[in-house]
Design an enzyme around this catalytic site. Structure first.
Site, PDB file in Angstrom:
ATOM      1  N   LYS A 147       0.765  -1.480   0.254  1.00  0.00           N
ATOM      2  CA  LYS A 147      -0.329  -0.098  -0.216  1.00  0.00           C
ATOM      3  C   LYS A 147       0.766   0.900   0.028  1.00  0.00           C
ATOM      4  O   LYS A 147       0.629   2.359  -1.040  1.00  0.00           O
ATOM      5  CB  LYS A 147      -0.998   0.104   0.775  1.00  0.00           C
ATOM      6  CG  LYS A 147      -1.814   1.353   1.750  1.00  0.00           C
ATOM      7  CD  LYS A 147      -2.514   1.488   2.732  1.00  0.00           C
ATOM      8  CE  LYS A 147      -1.736   1.611   3.990  1.00  0.00           C
ATOM      9  NZ  LYS A 147      -1.337   2.869   4.177  1.00  0.00           N
ATOM     10  N   ASN A 148       2.076   1.497   1.414  1.00  0.00           N
ATOM     11  CA  ASN A 148       2.315   2.389   1.138  1.00  0.00           C
ATOM     12  C   ASN A 148       3.561   2.664  -0.239  1.00  0.00           C
ATOM     13  O   ASN A 148       4.243   3.672  -0.221  1.00  0.00           O
ATOM     14  CB  ASN A 148       3.542   2.498   2.532  1.00  0.00           C
ATOM     15  CG  ASN A 148       2.300   2.220   3.743  1.00  0.00           C
ATOM     16  OD1 ASN A 148       0.972   3.228   3.340  1.00  0.00           O
ATOM     17  ND2 ASN A 148       2.189   2.345   4.543  1.00  0.00           N
ATOM     18  N   CYS A 187      -5.329  12.755  11.654  1.00  0.00           N
ATOM     19  CA  CYS A 187      -6.362  11.269  11.802  1.00  0.00           C
ATOM     20  C   CYS A 187      -5.645  10.948  13.362  1.00  0.00           C
ATOM     21  O   CYS A 187      -5.668  11.254  14.537  1.00  0.00           O
ATOM     22  CB  CYS A 187      -5.791  10.595  10.929  1.00  0.00           C
ATOM     23  SG  CYS A 187      -3.760   9.876  11.168  1.00  0.00           S
ATOM     24  N   ARG A 244      -0.317  14.802  12.562  1.00  0.00           N
ATOM     25  CA  ARG A 244      -0.075  14.627  10.281  1.00  0.00           C
ATOM     26  C   ARG A 244       0.676  15.711  10.155  1.00  0.00           C
ATOM     27  O   ARG A 244      -0.360  16.679   8.968  1.00  0.00           O
ATOM     28  CB  ARG A 244      -0.866  13.382   9.854  1.00  0.00           C
ATOM     29  CG  ARG A 244      -1.050  12.137  10.984  1.00  0.00           C
ATOM     30  CD  ARG A 244      -0.236  10.993  10.798  1.00  0.00           C
ATOM     31  NE  ARG A 244       0.700  10.776   9.540  1.00  0.00           N
ATOM     32  CZ  ARG A 244      -0.761   9.746   8.649  1.00  0.00           C
ATOM     33  NH1 ARG A 244      -1.374   9.427   9.576  1.00  0.00           N
ATOM     34  NH2 ARG A 244       0.200   9.098   8.419  1.00  0.00           N
ATOM     35  N   ASP A 280       4.524   0.723  11.986  1.00  0.00           N
ATOM     36  CA  ASP A 280       3.190   0.189  11.546  1.00  0.00           C
ATOM     37  C   ASP A 280       2.864  -1.276  11.832  1.00  0.00           C
ATOM     38  O   ASP A 280       1.862  -1.831  11.434  1.00  0.00           O
ATOM     39  CB  ASP A 280       2.699   0.005   9.666  1.00  0.00           C
ATOM     40  CG  ASP A 280       2.737   1.689   9.190  1.00  0.00           C
ATOM     41  OD1 ASP A 280       2.766   1.726   8.224  1.00  0.00           O
ATOM     42  OD2 ASP A 280       2.719   2.775  10.272  1.00  0.00           O
ATOM     43  N   ARG A 306      -8.814  -0.238   4.543  1.00  0.00           N
ATOM     44  CA  ARG A 306      -8.216   0.631   3.532  1.00  0.00           C
ATOM     45  C   ARG A 306      -6.792   0.266   3.600  1.00  0.00           C
ATOM     46  O   ARG A 306      -6.317   0.125   2.523  1.00  0.00           O
ATOM     47  CB  ARG A 306      -7.862   2.043   4.378  1.00  0.00           C
ATOM     48  CG  ARG A 306      -8.797   2.862   4.670  1.00  0.00           C
ATOM     49  CD  ARG A 306      -8.480   3.780   5.459  1.00  0.00           C
ATOM     50  NE  ARG A 306      -7.603   4.591   4.828  1.00  0.00           N
ATOM     51  CZ  ARG A 306      -7.031   5.232   5.629  1.00  0.00           C
ATOM     52  NH1 ARG A 306      -7.000   5.991   6.411  1.00  0.00           N
ATOM     53  NH2 ARG A 306      -5.582   5.905   4.592  1.00  0.00           N
TER      54      ARG A 306
END
Ligand code: EPZ
Length: 421
Positions: free
Chosen positions: A22-23, A119, A124, A308, A400
């Site tokens: 994803k990243n 978030c 952020r 993460d 997500r």
């Protein structure tokens, strides 16, 4: 709204294939905006909500973008960019939308993007992104909830030192500098594998980037980049999540399409906790035949222990033998999963940036919620080992970042299903 219903107590066993990262794919899709003359075709693109969201962002910019979730391919024709403005509703839904600012500045000489909100895991900020753009000669204006950047005469190469090795800021500056006049050096950049993947894709398009993955990146700007085909690297965080699941359930799992080089701290910590790990060329075999022992973890920018993976490890520590310290140094509020784990019987005390996790013999299933993406993954892991039934709500957070999570866990023998609330 949907929820996950999990009956705990099953050991996971079998094989699972990891999807694209994803990243890596989000900045790379943003970078497709730099490609003129030819379309870009990306392979191994994971079927994630965030991929669908960034496709909508590209459409809003008047760019043709198609995602085939069955074939995991994403194609972009950015020969013409109709608009350089991204609306609030999309940026609010996904902060990573801000990654289009660098490419739009480089390609169109301007960009107007809604200020990304904070978030659950922190405020952020984007100050390092803006500092980089200003250093490249862009004029920045902030007002009415928007950030406007303009570089009518183009961007000029320069020397940028990042106070913190921000992943997003490194990516945004890298993309902007790829078409600046002259050389740009980024000092103290992020060194994550996803940065290297982005730099590799940009170089395939014709950029001249050296040093991605080290503590200094040199970019010699070029006047044009061309759309190209590219295959996304595997998702090291998805892989790490299944490795923890195998260890926690005392199972035996082979994780295919995983690059162990990207997972060194996770492998080291799982071995320290008592898991057995065998690394092959592009797969990792994880098995455990006894309860894990507590370990201490401290999250750091790559190549340190990944933030993460912090929530997932905390779920494992909750049922490990002994007391483990979890220190979160990257985000200021990434312990939202602690209260949810405590509802299941975990014994955790937060002391500033450190959580003290005293392992208990077992957790009990109950109703919990996903407060953010990785916290949601942690709740699923806890449900896999808890006594009885666990119901995880707000699973849009999980959608997500995890591709076919339920199918993959069922394939490993878990008792998990997705039901309407
Ligand atoms: C990327 O977020 C990832 N997201 C995050 O993954 C990951 O946790 C994070 O990098 C760190 O590895 C994507 O790649 C889409 P940062 P990013 O800029 O770029 C501060 C997941 O679960 N900072 O490295 O937003 C910031 O406040 C997600 O997949 C500034 O102060 O991360 C934070 O404390 C969550 N000023 C720290 O740096 C800035 O201008 C790390 O942020 C930018 C960041």
């Amino acid at each position: 709204m949907e929820k996950l219903v999990i009956n705990g107590g099953r050991r996971l066993s079998g094989r699972v294939k990891i999807s694209g990262a994803k990243n890596a794919v989000l900045p790379i899709i943003a970078a497709t905006l730099l490609g003129q003359d030819a379309p870009s075709r990306l392979d191994e693109v994971p079927a994630l909500e965030d991929v669908r969201t960034i496709r909508e962002v590209l459409e809003k910019l008047g760019v043709k973008a198609a995602f085939d979730a069955d074939k995991n391919t994403f194609t972009v024709d950015a020969s013409v960019i109709g608009s350089s403005e991204a609306p609030y509703d999309l940026v609010r839904r996904m902060r990573a939308s801000f990654l289009i600012m660098g490419p739009l500045l480089a390609r169109c000489g301007r960009a107007k993007i809604s200020l990304p909100g904070g978030c659950a895991i922190g405020t952020r900020p984007i100050d390092l992104h803006l500092k980089g753009f200003e250093a490249l000669g862009a004029k920045i204006e902030i007002g009415h909830g928007f950030i406007e950047a303009a570089a009518p005469d183009g961007l000029k190469g320069t020397h940028i030192y990042l106070d913190f090795p921000s992943v997003g800021a490194t990516e945004n500056i890298l993309m902007a500098a790829s078409m600046a006049e002259g050389q740009t050096v980024i000092e103290n950049p992020a060194q994550e594998p996803e940065i290297v993947d982005l730099a590799n894709y940009l170089n395939v398009m014709g950029a001249r980037i050296r040093g991605a993955g080290t503590n200094a990146i040199k970019i010699d700007g070029v006047t044009k980049l061309t759309g190209r085909d590219y295959t996304i690297i595997p998702d090291r965080i998805e892989a790490g999540t299944y490795m923890v699941a195998a260890a926690m359930t005392q199972g035996d799992v082979r994780i295919d399409n995983a690059i162990s080089e990207h997972l060194k701290p996770v492998i080291a910590k799982l071995k320290e906790a008592g898991a057995h790990i065998e690394e092959d060329v592009d797969s990792i075999h994880v098995w455990a035949d006894k309860r894990m022992k507590a370990v201490d973890i401290k999250t750091m920018p790559y190549p340190g222990f990944p933030t993460d993976m912090q929530a997932q490890f905390m779920a494992m520590l909750a049922i490990s033998e002994g007391t483990g310290l979890v220190t979160e140094t990257v985000f200021e509020n990434r312990f939202m999963h602690v209260d949810e784990l405590k509802r299941m019987g975990a014994n955790i005390k937060i002391d500033g940036r450190t959580s003290v996790v005293e392992g208990v013999a077992n957790l009990t299933g109950c109703q919990v919620k996903a407060t953010d993406l990785r916290a949601g993954a942690a709740m699923v892991l806890a449900g896999l080992v808890a006594d009885g039934e666990t119901q995880v709500g707000y699973i849009h957070h999980i959608d997500r970042g995890y591709d076919h999570l339920v199918q993959k866990l069922v394939g490993l023998g878990a008792d998990i299903k997705r039901v309407k609330e």
